[in-house]
Structure formats: C-alpha cells, structure tokens
Design a protein around this motif. Sequence first.
Motif, PDB file in Angstrom:
ATOM      1  N   GLY A 194       4.825  -6.113 -10.514  1.00 63.42           N
ATOM      2  CA  GLY A 194       4.488  -4.705 -10.715  1.00 63.42           C
ATOM      3  C   GLY A 194       5.710  -3.828 -10.784  1.00 63.42           C
ATOM      4  O   GLY A 194       5.782  -2.894 -11.580  1.00 63.42           O
ATOM      5  N   LEU A 195       6.684  -4.138  -9.968  1.00 62.22           N
ATOM      6  CA  LEU A 195       7.943  -3.392  -9.965  1.00 62.22           C
ATOM      7  C   LEU A 195       8.662  -3.528 -11.300  1.00 62.22           C
ATOM      8  O   LEU A 195       9.204  -2.551 -11.836  1.00 62.22           O
ATOM      9  N   LEU A 196       8.649  -4.729 -11.855  1.00 62.10           N
ATOM     10  CA  LEU A 196       9.338  -4.982 -13.126  1.00 62.10           C
ATOM     11  C   LEU A 196       8.582  -4.396 -14.326  1.00 62.10           C
ATOM     12  O   LEU A 196       9.188  -3.935 -15.285  1.00 62.10           O
ATOM     13  N   LEU A 225       0.837  -1.210   0.000  1.00 64.59           N
ATOM     14  CA  LEU A 225       0.000   0.000   0.000  1.00 64.59           C
ATOM     15  C   LEU A 225       0.870   1.258   0.000  1.00 64.59           C
ATOM     16  O   LEU A 225       0.614   2.205  -0.760  1.00 64.59           O
ATOM     17  N   THR A 226       1.903   1.269   0.819  1.00 63.94           N
ATOM     18  CA  THR A 226       2.821   2.415   0.858  1.00 63.94           C
ATOM     19  C   THR A 226       3.449   2.641  -0.505  1.00 63.94           C
ATOM     20  O   THR A 226       3.529   3.779  -0.996  1.00 63.94           O
ATOM     21  N   TRP A 227       3.871   1.551  -1.138  1.00 64.46           N
ATOM     22  CA  TRP A 227       4.472   1.637  -2.466  1.00 64.46           C
ATOM     23  C   TRP A 227       3.463   2.205  -3.470  1.00 64.46           C
ATOM     24  O   TRP A 227       3.809   3.077  -4.275  1.00 64.46           O
ATOM     25  N   ALA A 228       2.215   1.722  -3.418  1.00 69.65           N
ATOM     26  CA  ALA A 228       1.190   2.197  -4.354  1.00 69.65           C
ATOM     27  C   ALA A 228       0.904   3.682  -4.148  1.00 69.65           C
ATOM     28  O   ALA A 228       0.765   4.434  -5.118  1.00 69.65           O
ATOM     29  N   THR A 276       0.416   5.714  -9.456  1.00 70.46           N
ATOM     30  CA  THR A 276      -0.049   5.412 -10.812  1.00 70.46           C
ATOM     31  C   THR A 276      -1.200   4.410 -10.763  1.00 70.46           C
ATOM     32  O   THR A 276      -1.320   3.641  -9.798  1.00 70.46           O
ATOM     33  N   PRO A 277      -2.018   4.398 -11.798  1.00 72.63           N
ATOM     34  CA  PRO A 277      -3.093   3.400 -11.845  1.00 72.63           C
ATOM     35  C   PRO A 277      -2.558   1.964 -11.785  1.00 72.63           C
ATOM     36  O   PRO A 277      -3.162   1.103 -11.150  1.00 72.63           O
TER      37      PRO A 277
END
Length: 158
Positions: free
Chosen positions: A154-156, A35-38, A43-44
């Motif tokens: 998601g990171l990649l 959640l923190t990362w999002a 971004t969507p």
Amino acid sequence: MTLTNILVGVAIAVGLLGIVVPVLPGSLLVLGAVLTWAVLMGTPGAWVVFAVAATFIVAGTVVKFLVPGRRLQTAGVPSSTLWFGAALGIVGFFVIPVVGLFLGFPLGVYLAEYRRLGPERAWPATVGALKAVGLSILIELVAAVLAALTWVVGLLVL
C-alpha cells in the motif's frame, strides 16, 4: 518517506518482534500501526490496505487458536496444563526477566503433566504442548507478516 511512515514501520517491526518474544501484544500493535496509518492517510486506498491487513490478523488469530488447540486435544493435554505453564511463565518472567518466561512455561507444563500423568508420560506431553505453542506463534507471525507486507505494498502503490 515521511516521518509518519517511518514511525508506523517501526511500530510494525516492534509488533513482529513482540510476536516472537511474547512481551508485547504483537498482532494488535501491527494492526494498530496500520490503522493509524490509514487514519492519517485518509484515502480510500489506505482503508482498503487496512481492511486487508485486518483480515490477515483476524484470520491468523482464529487459526492460531483452532489448529494448535486441536493438536493439544488429540495429544490429550488439557487447557489447565497450559494455564499452569502460562502462570509459571509469568512468574518466571519477573524472577528472571525475559528469559524466565521461556523457562517457566515449559517447566509449568512439565510439572502439571508430571502430577497428572507421572514421570514417564510427562515429557512427551510437554513436548507436544511446546510444539503446539510454537505452531501458534508461527501462525500469528505469518499473519502479521502478511499484514505488514500489505502495508508495504500500500505504501508503494498509494
């Protein structure tokens, strides 16, 4: 790789460890890190990653209570036995740090079942309870690993 991604990855790793060694709220830590990362990404795509990760965590939480609970009911182990085991595990954690949890819980379950069923049936009930708890931990770990892998993808991709 930014510092944020590294810190989120570390928080996820600590969360996964917290599931295996139940000292930290592992799944919540994994979910909080994603959640923190999002929020920081904004971004969507990051929100989609969070939604998928949250779905894994929520589904894992539901399944971790339903499946082992059903096995315990089938084995005839009441929830009061588990509560007594948990209480003795918490006491054990403070008497013998960390290791006491793993000693106190089975001892508490055994003592509760010994009082309820007698010596000959207490041990099989204790083994059944430990298997159910182990299955619960495994289910939660699989869900959290899937959430973590979702974040990595998601990171990649993003």
